[in-house]
Design an enzyme around this catalytic site. Structure first.
Site, PDB file in Angstrom:
ATOM      1  N   CYS A 112      66.092  46.632  35.653  1.00 58.63           N
ATOM      2  CA  CYS A 112      65.944  46.500  34.194  1.00 58.63           C
ATOM      3  C   CYS A 112      66.555  47.677  33.439  1.00 58.63           C
ATOM      4  CB  CYS A 112      64.471  46.349  33.817  1.00 58.63           C
ATOM      5  SG  CYS A 112      63.686  44.992  34.661  1.00 58.63           S
ATOM      6  N   HIS A 256      62.657  48.579  26.591  1.00 58.00           N
ATOM      7  CA  HIS A 256      62.830  47.385  27.432  1.00 58.00           C
ATOM      8  C   HIS A 256      61.659  46.430  27.179  1.00 58.00           C
ATOM      9  CE1 HIS A 256      63.261  44.717  30.727  1.00 58.00           C
ATOM     10  NE2 HIS A 256      62.357  45.285  31.503  1.00 58.00           N
ATOM     11  N   ASN A 285      60.580  38.935  29.866  1.00 56.98           N
ATOM     12  CA  ASN A 285      61.355  40.029  30.436  1.00 56.98           C
ATOM     13  C   ASN A 285      62.692  39.490  30.959  1.00 56.98           C
ATOM     14  OD1 ASN A 285      62.429  42.058  32.001  1.00 56.98           O
ATOM     15  ND2 ASN A 285      60.505  42.591  33.021  1.00 56.98           N
TER      16      ASN A 285
HETATM   17  O1  UT7 Z   1      60.798  45.181  34.209  1.00 58.86           O
HETATM   18  C1  UT7 Z   1      59.811  45.615  35.126  1.00 58.86           C
HETATM   19  C2  UT7 Z   1      58.974  44.446  35.486  1.00 58.86           C
HETATM   20  N1  UT7 Z   1      57.594  44.612  35.673  1.00 58.86           N
HETATM   21  C3  UT7 Z   1      56.693  44.862  34.717  1.00 58.86           C
HETATM   22  O2  UT7 Z   1      56.958  45.204  33.610  1.00 58.86           O
HETATM   23  C4  UT7 Z   1      55.271  44.670  35.116  1.00 58.86           C
HETATM   24  C5  UT7 Z   1      54.351  45.742  34.656  1.00 58.86           C
HETATM   25  N2  UT7 Z   1      52.967  45.288  34.840  1.00 58.86           N
HETATM   26  C6  UT7 Z   1      52.409  44.433  33.976  1.00 58.86           C
HETATM   27  O3  UT7 Z   1      53.018  44.015  33.013  1.00 58.86           O
HETATM   28  C7  UT7 Z   1      50.979  44.037  34.232  1.00 58.86           C
HETATM   29  O4  UT7 Z   1      50.475  44.773  35.332  1.00 58.86           O
HETATM   30  C8  UT7 Z   1      50.811  42.512  34.494  1.00 58.86           C
HETATM   31  C9  UT7 Z   1      51.039  41.735  33.216  1.00 58.86           C
HETATM   32  C10 UT7 Z   1      51.765  42.051  35.565  1.00 58.86           C
HETATM   33  C11 UT7 Z   1      49.385  42.223  34.970  1.00 58.86           C
HETATM   34  O5  UT7 Z   1      48.452  42.668  33.994  1.00 58.86           O
HETATM   35  P1  UT7 Z   1      47.232  43.575  34.442  1.00 58.86           P
HETATM   36  O6  UT7 Z   1      46.391  43.789  33.248  1.00 58.86           O
HETATM   37  O7  UT7 Z   1      47.786  44.788  35.124  1.00 58.86           O
HETATM   38  O8  UT7 Z   1      46.453  42.621  35.444  1.00 58.86           O
HETATM   39  P2  UT7 Z   1      46.134  42.809  36.999  1.00 58.86           P
HETATM   40  O9  UT7 Z   1      47.355  42.701  37.829  1.00 58.86           O
HETATM   41  O10 UT7 Z   1      45.282  44.040  37.153  1.00 58.86           O
HETATM   42  O11 UT7 Z   1      45.237  41.529  37.251  1.00 58.86           O
HETATM   43  C12 UT7 Z   1      43.988  41.337  36.562  1.00 58.86           C
HETATM   44  C13 UT7 Z   1      43.470  39.959  36.917  1.00 58.86           C
HETATM   45  C14 UT7 Z   1      43.488  39.675  38.416  1.00 58.86           C
HETATM   46  O12 UT7 Z   1      42.323  38.906  38.708  1.00 58.86           O
HETATM   47  P3  UT7 Z   1      41.031  39.613  39.356  1.00 58.86           P
HETATM   48  O13 UT7 Z   1      41.488  40.190  40.657  1.00 58.86           O
HETATM   49  O14 UT7 Z   1      40.597  40.662  38.363  1.00 58.86           O
HETATM   50  O15 UT7 Z   1      40.064  38.481  39.487  1.00 58.86           O
HETATM   51  C15 UT7 Z   1      44.679  38.792  38.598  1.00 58.86           C
HETATM   52  O16 UT7 Z   1      44.561  37.914  39.708  1.00 58.86           O
HETATM   53  O17 UT7 Z   1      44.301  38.957  36.316  1.00 58.86           O
HETATM   54  C16 UT7 Z   1      44.668  38.000  37.321  1.00 58.86           C
HETATM   55  N3  UT7 Z   1      45.973  37.434  36.949  1.00 58.86           N
HETATM   56  C17 UT7 Z   1      46.097  36.369  36.137  1.00 58.86           C
HETATM   57  N4  UT7 Z   1      45.191  35.600  35.528  1.00 58.86           N
HETATM   58  C18 UT7 Z   1      45.639  34.589  34.775  1.00 58.86           C
HETATM   59  C19 UT7 Z   1      47.205  37.878  37.301  1.00 58.86           C
HETATM   60  N5  UT7 Z   1      48.142  37.086  36.738  1.00 58.86           N
HETATM   61  C20 UT7 Z   1      47.480  36.149  36.014  1.00 58.86           C
HETATM   62  C21 UT7 Z   1      47.892  35.077  35.214  1.00 58.86           C
HETATM   63  N6  UT7 Z   1      46.954  34.330  34.597  1.00 58.86           N
HETATM   64  N7  UT7 Z   1      49.207  34.791  34.996  1.00 58.86           N
END
Ligand code: UT7
Length: 328
Positions: A112, A256, A285
């Protein structure tokens, strides 16, 4: 030296995938996606629409915006993590598609951060004894070709698109360069947190690699989030310090467009939330296309004028990151 951005362009695929569509595909909700990422919809390329197709359209639009033709270009750099093929380079395909002369072409892969890496590279090659006069810099991504549509933690994040800028050295020492100050950086010790494990020499495609879904994006979301904020804030601070520019003199900040919460955190730490340009809600993204798409929207909507300072910053797999202060 007189190196300026003289034109911008973009190519956004027509088809839209919104959060309601994703609710029907995986266990997610519009509420979760909007709250955690700020994304409402993203554009999806057709199955036969490649990165080079989108790059060529963005390039044509940038050439038209610059008021020049493809035969006047003497270097093409494409940033992409989704090249049409392992080789030839996507830039070579763009050269053919836009009818540019047999100028040098190469691709850059810095995920990215690639668009900012490419702008740094182009500027360096123009300012060096190589002396390229007009350069096309393109970010082009078909991220959906790497998305596992059954993985809710990644499939909601990405979209497809391309953006291009034309750089020109007018040779006038009184013309200020677009490049005010920049930083490019990387930390390979965290290369595993954001990776497509298969498809390269470490894991060539096999029936097993396909069945094990090794050709899709794997991501440690929270760790990536944290590193994204710290790396972009530090790069922006360094660039502002190097240039002696006060953050309040920045007209637009273009981070970004990966996640609204990352963008807010960076903007708040820099104390410039009101200067941020946002379109992650509409495109998701788009990796190395994202900053160029923002620039093209601002340019075409007449929201930037000559001399404006634009602070851009990015992070991506590698981990790579970069910031570039641009004078319009
Ligand atoms: O260009 C570089 C690319 N990458 C990025 O920019 C990613 C950077 N990271 C992020 O943007 C965030 O970490 C995410 C948006 C990917 C995830 O958000 P988060 O607040 O960090 O959530 P998490 O990964 O800590 O997950 C929290 C919960 C989990 O459930 P449990 O274990 O708490 O029960 C996940 O399984 O959210 C769950 N989860 C979802 N729930 C509904 C993960 N994806 C989803 C989803 N819908 N799409």
């Amino acid at each position: 030296m007189g190196i300026r951005i003289i034109g911008t362009g973009r190519c956004i695929p027509e088809k839209i995938l919104n959060n309601a569509d994703l609710e029907r595909m995986v266990d997610t909700s519009d509420e979760w996606i909007v709250t955690r990422t700020g994304i409402k919809e993203r554009h999806i390329a057709e199955s036969d629409q490649t990165s080079s197709d989108m790059a060529a359209v963005a390039a044509q639009n940038a050439l038209e915006n610059a008021g020049i033709t493809a035969d006047m270009i003497d270097l093409i750099i494409v940033s992409t993590v989704t090249p049409d093929h392992p080789f030839p380079s996507t830039s070579a395909l763009v050269q053919r598609k836009i009818g540019a002369p047999k100028c040098p072409c190469f691709d850059i892969e810095a995920a990215c951060s690639g668009f900012l890496y490419a702008l740094n590279t182009a500027y360096g090659m123009m300012a060096s004894p190589l002396g390229y006069k007009r350069v096309l810099v393109i970010g082009a991504e078909k991220m959906t070709s790497l998305v596992d549509w059954s993985d809710r933690s990644t499939c909601v994040l990405f979209g497809d698109g391309s953006a291009a800028v034309v750089l020109e050295n007018d040779g006038d020492p009184d013309t200020p360069d677009f490049y005010v100050a920049g930083e490019v950086a990387a930390d390979g010790s965290v290369s595993d947190i954001l990776i497509v494990p298969g498809g390269g020499s470490a894991c060539p495609p096999t029936v097993d690699s396909v069945n094990e879904k090794k050709h899709f994006i794997k991501m440690g979301g929270p760790k990536t989030f944290q590193l994204a904020v710290t790396s972009m804030v530090s790069a922006c601070r360094n660039v502002l310090e190097k240039s002696g520019v006060d953050p309040q003199d920045v007209v637009w900040a273009i981070p970004h467009q990966a996640n609204r919460r990352i963008i807010d955190a960076v903007a708040n730490k820099l104390g410039i939330p009101e200067k941020v340009y946002l379109n992650v809600d509409r495109f998701g993204n788009t990796s190395s296309a994202s900053i160029g798409i923002c620039l093209d929207e601002l340019n075409r909507e007449g929201k930037i004028k000559k001399g404006d300072l634009i602070l851009t910053a990015s992070f991506g797999a590698g981990l790579t990151w970069a910031a570039l202060l641009i004078r319009w």
